[in-house]
Design a protein around this motif. Sequence first.
Motif, PDB file in Angstrom:
ATOM      1  N   SER A  33       0.835  -1.203   0.000  1.00 24.59           N
ATOM      2  CA  SER A  33       0.000   0.000   0.000  1.00 24.59           C
ATOM      3  C   SER A  33       0.874   1.259   0.000  1.00 24.59           C
ATOM      4  O   SER A  33       0.540   2.262  -0.649  1.00 24.59           O
ATOM      5  CB  SER A  33      -0.943   0.007   1.206  1.00 24.59           C
ATOM      6  N   ALA A  43      -6.324   6.414  -2.191  1.00 25.20           N
ATOM      7  CA  ALA A  43      -6.671   5.447  -1.145  1.00 25.20           C
ATOM      8  C   ALA A  43      -7.759   4.479  -1.615  1.00 25.20           C
ATOM      9  O   ALA A  43      -7.707   3.281  -1.324  1.00 25.20           O
ATOM     10  CB  ALA A  43      -7.122   6.174   0.116  1.00 25.20           C
ATOM     11  N   PHE A 227      -4.019  -0.464   5.524  1.00 29.07           N
ATOM     12  CA  PHE A 227      -3.518   0.893   5.762  1.00 29.07           C
ATOM     13  C   PHE A 227      -2.705   1.076   7.041  1.00 29.07           C
ATOM     14  O   PHE A 227      -2.398   2.213   7.403  1.00 29.07           O
ATOM     15  CB  PHE A 227      -4.699   1.882   5.781  1.00 29.07           C
ATOM     16  N   TRP A 355     -11.403   5.751   4.186  1.00 31.54           N
ATOM     17  CA  TRP A 355     -10.126   6.329   4.596  1.00 31.54           C
ATOM     18  C   TRP A 355      -9.985   7.769   4.092  1.00 31.54           C
ATOM     19  O   TRP A 355      -9.521   8.648   4.806  1.00 31.54           O
ATOM     20  CB  TRP A 355      -8.978   5.465   4.081  1.00 31.54           C
TER      21      TRP A 355
END
Length: 387
Positions: A33, A43, A227, A355
């Motif tokens: 990520s 995101a 994340f 997010w």
Amino acid sequence: MMFSEKARPVAWPLFFFYFFFCAVVGVMMPYISLYYKSIGLTASEIGRLMSTFTLSGILVPHFWGWLTAKIGLPKRILQLGILGCFIAVIPFNWSDQFETLWLLTCTMALFYSALIPMTDSLAVRSIRQLDVPYTRLRAGGSIGYVFAVTGAGFLISQFGIVVVIPTMCVFMALAVVTSFFLKEQAYEVNQQKATTSFFALVKNPESLLFFGLAFLAFMSHAPFNVFFAVHLSNFGYSGEQIGLLMALGVVIEIFLFLFFGNTIKRFDVVHIITLCFVCGIIRWLLVGWFASIAWVLILTQLFHCITFALFHMVSIEQIRRLFPERFAGQGQAMYSAFAIGLGGGLGMVITGYLWEWMGGAWVFTLAACVSALALTTLLVSQRRWFS
């Protein structure tokens, strides 16, 4: 001694296959990520890419399970899966567009999503006549994960985020080589007339409750899986620090797998799962709101061996108990599909969108709410569903 002399020829190749494949996971899940972020993906795009691996687990393991049963050569099917995964990951080195990466991810996911269920099924059958707990083999995966997540963190600190994909390729190649040393265990066909069907077992209220709780458990881990590294980097943690934090919880997990594989059978499963969800609530709230405090993060990573490893150990035991041996492979595939695939995958997609809108603290708060929902469901369901 890890394994008896009789068990070593079967156990060590499985141990090292888990090691190298989970090393791939140890590089990919925490760091890819960050790599995607570095090449300009949003995101929501990162969430969609990561969820592809997990969502493919809804259907893909069933196909590979059917193919294994049809051909009757689990080792050969596993080799085909790991080789296809290795070939699919190589082009990631030269791709930076979301559409291209999505197609490559879909291709890789066709193989990747079934590898752990296939390996688990092969491992359980292979050690049936040996005095080796499954968790001791699975510890190889945890050790590989720690090695990879720590080593990759160090490499990122020294050479930058570009090392992520090449490191994945190296570990995948080693997994391919290791697969040739696995001992062949042909799929056993039970000639006895079945007294029940697989779907009748799935529709049992106890099974439905188990799969529902597993679904929520993996959904609650989605923000962490996608994340966590990004969340920590936003607070100024280096790649090496993130790697050490990721490794910490898994080190405790290794001891759990190595020495407590048979111990959990002595405890009431309701009490164990309750502990898992209570720790989940605490863990995600602390990660969301107190990530800037190093000792709090260390505490939350120690909870990993409970919220993930302990829950997984209980899940394997529940599958063994709920599904007779002739349905064990299908039970494992259903667990992978519904819990890991659907639960984790939907969680990743939702996490990717939320997010950008809510920020990390509130997303981890929602993860805590999912754990709370699971805990409530378990307590309302009554103890009678469990032995």
